[in-house]
Design a protein around this motif. Structure first.
Motif, mmCIF file in Angstrom:
data_model
loop_
_atom_site.group_PDB
_atom_site.id
_atom_site.type_symbol
_atom_site.label_atom_id
_atom_site.label_comp_id
_atom_site.label_asym_id
_atom_site.label_seq_id
_atom_site.Cartn_x
_atom_site.Cartn_y
_atom_site.Cartn_z
ATOM 1 N N MET A 1 0.991 -1.191 -0.017
ATOM 2 C CA MET A 1 -0.219 -0.021 -0.321
ATOM 3 C C MET A 1 0.927 1.220 -0.176
ATOM 4 O O MET A 1 1.808 0.932 0.486
ATOM 5 C CB MET A 1 -0.407 0.120 0.777
ATOM 6 N N ILE A 2 0.533 2.716 -0.787
ATOM 7 C CA ILE A 2 1.039 3.599 -0.720
ATOM 8 C C ILE A 2 0.532 4.829 -0.439
ATOM 9 O O ILE A 2 -1.050 4.122 -0.525
ATOM 10 C CB ILE A 2 0.773 4.154 -2.656
ATOM 11 N N GLU A 3 0.434 5.105 1.092
ATOM 12 C CA GLU A 3 0.484 6.195 1.528
ATOM 13 C C GLU A 3 0.783 7.886 1.432
ATOM 14 O O GLU A 3 1.517 7.817 1.877
ATOM 15 C CB GLU A 3 0.013 5.938 3.324
ATOM 16 N N ALA A 4 0.082 8.689 0.669
ATOM 17 C CA ALA A 4 0.605 9.766 0.966
ATOM 18 C C ALA A 4 -0.642 10.861 1.805
ATOM 19 O O ALA A 4 -1.498 10.579 1.911
ATOM 20 C CB ALA A 4 0.146 10.668 -0.565
ATOM 21 N N SER A 5 0.623 11.397 2.419
ATOM 22 C CA SER A 5 -0.245 12.187 3.664
ATOM 23 C C SER A 5 0.505 14.117 3.331
ATOM 24 O O SER A 5 1.040 14.519 3.825
ATOM 25 C CB SER A 5 -0.151 12.082 4.857
ATOM 26 N N ASP A 6 -0.690 14.977 3.315
ATOM 27 C CA ASP A 6 -0.225 16.339 2.860
ATOM 28 C C ASP A 6 1.226 16.204 2.487
ATOM 29 O O ASP A 6 1.495 16.952 3.192
ATOM 30 C CB ASP A 6 -0.163 16.747 4.387
ATOM 31 N N VAL B 1 3.794 20.207 -6.015
ATOM 32 C CA VAL B 1 2.896 19.273 -5.296
ATOM 33 C C VAL B 1 2.545 19.874 -4.160
ATOM 34 O O VAL B 1 2.794 20.654 -3.292
ATOM 35 C CB VAL B 1 3.092 18.291 -4.376
ATOM 36 N N ASP B 2 0.844 20.284 -3.577
ATOM 37 C CA ASP B 2 -0.026 21.306 -2.988
ATOM 38 C C ASP B 2 -0.631 20.305 -1.955
ATOM 39 O O ASP B 2 -1.621 20.055 -1.810
ATOM 40 C CB ASP B 2 -0.445 22.510 -3.674
ATOM 41 N N ASP B 3 0.058 19.288 -0.677
ATOM 42 C CA ASP B 3 -0.871 19.202 0.609
ATOM 43 C C ASP B 3 -2.048 17.807 -0.407
ATOM 44 O O ASP B 3 -3.024 18.173 -0.384
ATOM 45 C CB ASP B 3 -1.817 20.403 0.984
ATOM 46 N N LEU B 4 -0.886 17.029 -1.129
ATOM 47 C CA LEU B 4 -1.886 15.877 -1.417
ATOM 48 C C LEU B 4 -1.290 14.545 -0.938
ATOM 49 O O LEU B 4 -1.273 14.398 -0.266
ATOM 50 C CB LEU B 4 -0.774 15.232 -3.211
ATOM 51 N N SER B 5 -2.751 14.425 -0.655
ATOM 52 C CA SER B 5 -3.219 13.198 0.296
ATOM 53 C C SER B 5 -3.912 11.977 -0.994
ATOM 54 O O SER B 5 -4.512 12.362 -1.270
ATOM 55 C CB SER B 5 -3.950 13.154 1.197
ATOM 56 N N PHE B 6 -3.973 10.745 -0.658
ATOM 57 C CA PHE B 6 -3.821 9.630 -0.790
ATOM 58 C C PHE B 6 -4.053 8.542 -0.465
ATOM 59 O O PHE B 6 -2.162 8.163 -0.113
ATOM 60 C CB PHE B 6 -3.833 9.273 -3.019
ATOM 61 N N VAL B 7 -4.619 7.378 -1.193
ATOM 62 C CA VAL B 7 -3.858 6.250 -0.768
ATOM 63 C C VAL B 7 -3.393 4.946 -2.056
ATOM 64 O O VAL B 7 -5.507 4.953 -3.064
ATOM 65 C CB VAL B 7 -4.912 5.023 0.593
ATOM 66 N N VAL B 8 -3.318 4.406 -2.499
ATOM 67 C CA VAL B 8 -3.250 3.705 -3.730
ATOM 68 C C VAL B 8 -3.386 1.736 -2.738
ATOM 69 O O VAL B 8 -1.815 1.762 -2.204
ATOM 70 C CB VAL B 8 -1.685 3.470 -4.466
ATOM 71 N N ILE C 1 -7.821 16.052 -6.966
ATOM 72 C CA ILE C 1 -8.454 17.055 -7.547
ATOM 73 C C ILE C 1 -10.113 15.211 -7.686
ATOM 74 O O ILE C 1 -11.251 15.586 -6.879
ATOM 75 C CB ILE C 1 -8.759 16.904 -9.443
ATOM 76 N N ALA C 2 -10.103 13.828 -7.953
ATOM 77 C CA ALA C 2 -10.568 13.286 -7.530
ATOM 78 C C ALA C 2 -10.099 11.918 -7.124
ATOM 79 O O ALA C 2 -8.869 11.575 -7.664
ATOM 80 C CB ALA C 2 -11.286 13.125 -8.334
ATOM 81 N N GLN C 3 -10.542 11.219 -5.924
ATOM 82 C CA GLN C 3 -9.864 9.839 -5.928
ATOM 83 C C GLN C 3 -10.739 8.477 -6.296
ATOM 84 O O GLN C 3 -11.891 9.035 -5.265
ATOM 85 C CB GLN C 3 -9.098 9.421 -5.024
ATOM 86 N N ALA C 4 -11.174 7.878 -6.862
ATOM 87 C CA ALA C 4 -12.145 6.960 -7.020
ATOM 88 C C ALA C 4 -12.010 5.393 -8.388
ATOM 89 O O ALA C 4 -11.129 5.662 -8.547
ATOM 90 C CB ALA C 4 -13.346 7.684 -7.928
ATOM 91 N N SER C 5 -13.427 5.207 -8.189
ATOM 92 C CA SER C 5 -13.271 3.946 -8.851
ATOM 93 C C SER C 5 -12.716 4.690 -10.351
ATOM 94 O O SER C 5 -13.954 5.758 -10.450
ATOM 95 C CB SER C 5 -14.047 2.538 -8.611
#
Length: 320
Positions: A1-6, A17-24, A206-210
């Motif tokens: 798993m990849i976890e980006a926080s802020d 890159v500006d305050d980017l958070s997401f999970v792969v 902008i978006a994280q979704a299927s």
């Protein structure tokens, strides 16, 4: 798993890159999309410890990349297909990588065979075509049999057979429970390959979704209707609150209807004695959805403007 926080990266006054958070998540192919200059390459470099974040952090299975004892056994990456030394053979290049992470030499021949380079393994990498270089880069990414894989534009230079091969490879790796993150501008291929999407623009999420949720929320879904009395049906549907336009496709004249269900269209036609020759859902394309969502985030726009505006209330995870 990849976890980006802020996650944030600044180069002087420029915020890449500006305050980017997401999970792969593992077990899925996740497409990493954005216009040119969105910050995708910078983000991938920060995941791999090649660039140091100005703020925030990114973890791979709970650890920073720099904390991994043998990185190739945890993370495999293809960021630049041409980075191999041009005077080294494909086999020598991979043996050097294997030695750096204490991997057995036998693994080199395994991945050369996997990517279809066994017959040219002793040829200089500098003489490879772009497609062959991509295959060599993929071999390097797979060398340590890692659970996390990152690919940046992996289909560049590949012929149709090669594109199909890399698509099936990535989907197969995800099916084994691995985490697969792939960046590409070839949206038609991403629509076939990626189960999930992380979409960024100007360094922000902008978006994280299927993939299906992203397309449906951004491009919407219309219903294709064919009828010998389409003009009359169009009037009736419009009166019931539907939006009706002529189908721009090359087939027989038809209508594209939104705002009502297929059942409502069928009931309206039946109640008015109108025959239907076709009634089928038509989902928008990933390309349409991407242009709709990212229209305000392109680095360079053609002409005086592209006329597209992102919906700030977009239901697929907009945060900017």
């Amino acid at each position: 798993m990849i976890e980006a926080s802020d996650l944030t990266k600044r180069y002087g006054p420029t915020v890449a890159v500006d305050d980017l958070s997401f999970v792969v998540k593992p077990g899925r192919v996740t497409g990493f999309l954005g216009p040119n200059g969105a910050g995708k390459s910078t983000t991938m470099r920060m995941i791999l410890g090649l660039d140091r974040p100005t703020g925030g952090q990114v973890l791979i299975d709970g650890r920073r990349y720099g904390e991994l004892e043998h990185p190739l056994r945890t993370v495999g990456a293809l960021l630049d297909a041409r980075w191999a030394h041009p005077n080294r053979s494909a086999r020598s290049h991979l043996r050097w990588l294997a030695r750096s992470n204490q991997l057995p030499r036998s693994r080199v021949d395994e991945v050369l065979d996997l990517v279809g380079l066994s017959s040219v393994a002793d040829k200089r990498a500098g003489g490879f075509s772009l497609g062959m270089s991509q295959r060599l880069g993929i071999a390097g990414a797979l060398l340590g049999d890692p659970q996390v894989l990152l690919f940046d534009e992996p289909v560049n230079g590949l012929d149709p057979e090669g594109i199909l091969w890399i698509r099936q490879l990535m989907q197969g790796l995800a099916a084994e429970g691995r985490t697969v993150l792939v960046s590409s501008h070839l949206l038609s291929e991403m629509a076939l390959t990626a189960s999930d999407l992380v979409v960024i623009g100007r360094g922000r999420l902008i978006a994280q979704a299927s993939t299906a949720e992203f397309v449906d929320a951004a491009a919407g879904q219309s219903i294709l209707v064919r009828s010998p009395r389409s003009d009359r049906l169009s009037v009736l549907l419009t009166a019931n609150g539907a939006s009706v336009v002529a189908d721009p496709g090359d087939g027989p004249p038809a209508l594209l209807v939104t705002g009502v269900t297929a059942e409502q269209i069928g009931d309206t036609a039946a109640a008015n004695g109108i025959a239907l020759h076709e009634l089928s859902p038509r989902r928008g394309s990933l390309e349409e959805a991407f242009m709709q969502i990212t229209g305000d985030d392109v680095e360079y726009a053609s002409g005086s403007g592209n006329g597209r505006h992102r919906n700030e209330n977009n239901p697929v995870g907009a945060t900017s």
